[in-house]
Design an enzyme around this catalytic site. Structure first.
Site, short mmCIF file in Angstrom:
data_model
loop_
_atom_site.label_atom_id
_atom_site.label_comp_id
_atom_site.label_asym_id
_atom_site.label_seq_id
_atom_site.Cartn_x
_atom_site.Cartn_y
_atom_site.Cartn_z
CG ASP A 31 1.39 1.76 3.02
OD1 ASP A 31 1.12 0.49 2.57
OD2 ASP A 31 0.24 2.51 3.68
CD GLU A 33 -1.35 1.70 -0.41
OE1 GLU A 33 -0.20 1.93 0.21
OE2 GLU A 33 -2.43 0.93 -0.35
CG HIS A 83 1.12 -2.33 0.62
ND1 HIS A 83 0.16 -1.49 0.48
CD2 HIS A 83 1.31 -3.23 -0.43
CE1 HIS A 83 -0.56 -1.70 -0.77
NE2 HIS A 83 -0.06 -2.73 -1.34
CG HIS A 127 -2.01 5.56 1.68
ND1 HIS A 127 -3.22 5.53 2.38
CD2 HIS A 127 -1.48 4.48 2.07
CE1 HIS A 127 -3.49 4.54 3.01
NE2 HIS A 127 -2.19 3.85 2.98
CG HIS A 139 -6.73 2.88 1.62
ND1 HIS A 139 -5.60 3.28 0.67
CD2 HIS A 139 -5.95 2.06 2.69
CE1 HIS A 139 -4.58 2.43 1.09
NE2 HIS A 139 -4.96 1.82 1.89
CD GLU A 157 -3.14 2.83 6.15
OE1 GLU A 157 -1.68 2.83 5.58
OE2 GLU A 157 -4.14 2.40 5.24
ZN LIG Z 1 -0.62 0.11 1.83
#
Ligand SMILES: [Zn+2]
Length: 293
Positions: A31, A33, A83, A127, A139, A157
């Site tokens: 990902d 972030e 991502h 994240h 998020h 996630e």
């Molecule tokens: Zn992401």
């Protein structure tokens, strides 16, 4: 069967089983972030002014994990871009020894291509989940969710992906990201090795570790955790009941078009599937592929 034929067959069988015993496939989901050095919206969105820089930073963290995985005994590494568009990692920037899964139009999103033939999983650049007050860019999914619960447990996630990993019996051995992402991952995978590449001050401000230190720790962590990876028995629960709470009622109302999706409040839906991969697919369709424009 003549003796030489029997010997040849035995030799082939032995060679095949030895090769299988020695193969170690590693799956890396990347990902953005939680990548070292990243903390701005104009870095994580493709239209952002610093996006070009950010995708290079993403490739560097991924490459550190890849180097470590091979040093730890991986015979094959698959990298899944996880991502946004999932087309951030450029093949020319990535270690040439790996295969790269690219583009977001996937059934299993951040875990596309995972199956029980893998020996270990590494999450890079993860994240915190939706609603975490301090995690950088906290998020879940596309950002439309306020909360996601699977069998009554709130997960982000990393948690959702870990449940899919468990279904296939593949251990999640390492996660990298901010300190909050690592803490949250330990809730679903207590044994996971965490590499903190930045400390979250709040949902935007961070204290960044020097890039060279972060990448060194990612490489070392990947090497040690892949070397130590042991198979785990698949864990398949009888049912996966999913509750998705959205930030506004638009998507839940539309989502009831799926017969098994029940509206349980103006902003929440619930559904049940027998298999985690099936639950994962429907979660993804509901948060990503319903257009509210
Ligand atoms: Zn992401």
């Amino acid at each position: 069967m003549r003796i030489p034929t029997v010997l040849a067959a035995l030799t082939l069988a032995f060679t095949t089983s030895t090769a299988q015993a020695q193969s170690k496939k590693v799956y890396i989901s990347v990902d953005m972030e939680g990548i070292s050095g990243i903390n701005g919206d104009n870095q994580t969105s493709a239209a952002g002014a610093e996006y070009g820089r950010a995708r290079k930073l993403m490739a560097e963290d991924a490459n550190a994990a890849i180097r470590g995985a091979f040093a730890g005994g991986a015979t094959e590494v698959v990298v899944n871009d996880s991502h946004g568009s999932q087309r951030n990692l450029l093949p020319e920037d990535i270690d040439p020894r790996v295969r790269l899964i690219s583009h977001s139009f996937k059934r299993h999103g951040m875990m596309e291509g995972l199956d029980s033939t893998f020996a270990a999983i590494i999450f890079v650049g993860y994240h915190a989940k939706a609603g975490s007050p301090r995690g950088v860019f906290a998020h879940t999914g596309s950002g439309v969710l306020a909360d996601l619960q699977i069998n009554g447990q709130s997960v982000g996630e990393g948690g959702m992906n870990a449940l899919l990993a468990r279904w296939y019996g593949v251990p999640v051995v390492m996660v990298t990201g901010d300190d909050v992402a690592i803490e949250e991952q330990r809730v679903t995978v207590p044994t996971v090795r965490g590499v903190v590449v930045k400390r979250a001050i709040n949902s935007r401000a961070v204290e960044l570790r020097p890039l060279v230190d972060a990448r060194r720790d990612i490489e070392q962590g990947a090497k040690e955790s892949v070397a130590a990876a042991r198979p785990v028995p698949p864990q398949r629960l009888p049912q996966y009941t999913v509750r998705m709470t959205f930030r506004d009622p638009t998507i839940p109302e539309v989502a009831t078009a799926f017969r098994e999706v029940r509206l349980v409040s103006p902003t929440s839906v619930e559904f049940t599937r027998d298999a985690m991969p099936d639950a994962y697919r429907l979660i993804r369709v509901l948060y990503r592929f319903i257009n509210t424009d």
